[in-house]
Design a protein around this motif. Structure first.
Motif, PDB file in Angstrom:
ATOM      1  N   PHE A  23       0.730  -1.073  -0.033  1.00 16.31           N
ATOM      2  CA  PHE A  23       0.015   0.048   0.016  1.00 16.31           C
ATOM      3  C   PHE A  23       0.920   1.181  -0.061  1.00 16.31           C
ATOM      4  N   LEU A  24       1.963   1.496   0.785  1.00 15.94           N
ATOM      5  CA  LEU A  24       2.893   2.454   0.689  1.00 15.94           C
ATOM      6  C   LEU A  24       3.707   2.568  -0.521  1.00 15.94           C
ATOM      7  N   ILE A  25       4.020   1.659  -1.162  1.00 18.99           N
ATOM      8  CA  ILE A  25       4.598   1.685  -2.342  1.00 18.99           C
ATOM      9  C   ILE A  25       3.621   1.972  -3.440  1.00 18.99           C
ATOM     10  N   VAL A  26       2.604   1.774  -3.424  1.00 17.16           N
ATOM     11  CA  VAL A  26       1.384   2.244  -4.553  1.00 17.16           C
ATOM     12  C   VAL A  26       1.223   3.814  -4.311  1.00 17.16           C
ATOM     13  N   ILE A  27       1.154   4.325  -3.104  1.00 20.04           N
ATOM     14  CA  ILE A  27       0.896   5.456  -2.671  1.00 20.04           C
ATOM     15  C   ILE A  27       2.076   6.410  -3.327  1.00 20.04           C
ATOM     16  N   VAL A  28       3.379   5.892  -2.880  1.00 21.21           N
ATOM     17  CA  VAL A  28       4.649   6.764  -3.251  1.00 21.21           C
ATOM     18  C   VAL A  28       4.630   6.871  -4.941  1.00 21.21           C
TER      19      VAL A  28
ATOM     20  N   ALA B 117       1.871  11.510 -10.331  1.00 18.20           N
ATOM     21  CA  ALA B 117       1.104  12.804 -10.447  1.00 18.20           C
ATOM     22  C   ALA B 117       2.143  13.951 -10.501  1.00 18.20           C
ATOM     23  N   ILE B 118       3.122  13.942  -9.806  1.00 18.77           N
ATOM     24  CA  ILE B 118       4.145  14.980  -9.829  1.00 18.77           C
ATOM     25  C   ILE B 118       4.641  15.005 -11.204  1.00 18.77           C
ATOM     26  N   GLN B 119       5.224  13.965 -11.821  1.00 18.33           N
ATOM     27  CA  GLN B 119       5.792  14.050 -13.025  1.00 18.33           C
ATOM     28  C   GLN B 119       4.631  14.449 -13.956  1.00 18.33           C
TER      29      GLN B 119
END
Length: 95
Positions: free
Chosen positions: A27-32, A38-40
């Protein structure tokens, strides 16, 4: 029935911690990953929007109703990036 449920819980209980650990890290990897994407995308879109030359064009009026009298349909849009009628304000001020 209750005894069967207790036995089943005792059998599965040692696997709960590793499964929860893997799910939490996943879950943490998917969020990051999503934040990075999104930033890209935001950076890519910002670079594209900065290529629009309308604000530096001599024909740009800045009026909300008629931004450009020459190309009003494409003014301040991505279609204006290669505007054939673009004329820089800097070039006209040196004449």
């Amino acid at each position: 029935m209750l005894e069967l449920l207790q036995i089943l819980i005792q059998i599965v209980q040692p696997f709960f911690v590793p499964i929860c650990l893997v799910l939490a890290w996943g879950f943490l990897i998917v969020i990051v990953w999503s934040l990075g994407a999104a930033i890209q995308d935001t950076v890519r879109q910002t670079k594209k929007m900065h290529q629009i030359p309308c604000a530096d064009c001599v024909f740009f009026t800045g009026n909300y109703h008629l931004k450009c009298p020459v190309q009003p349909k494409i003014a301040l849009s991505e279609a204006a990036i290669n505007c054939p009628d673009y004329s820089s304000r800097n070039l006209t001020s040196t004449r």
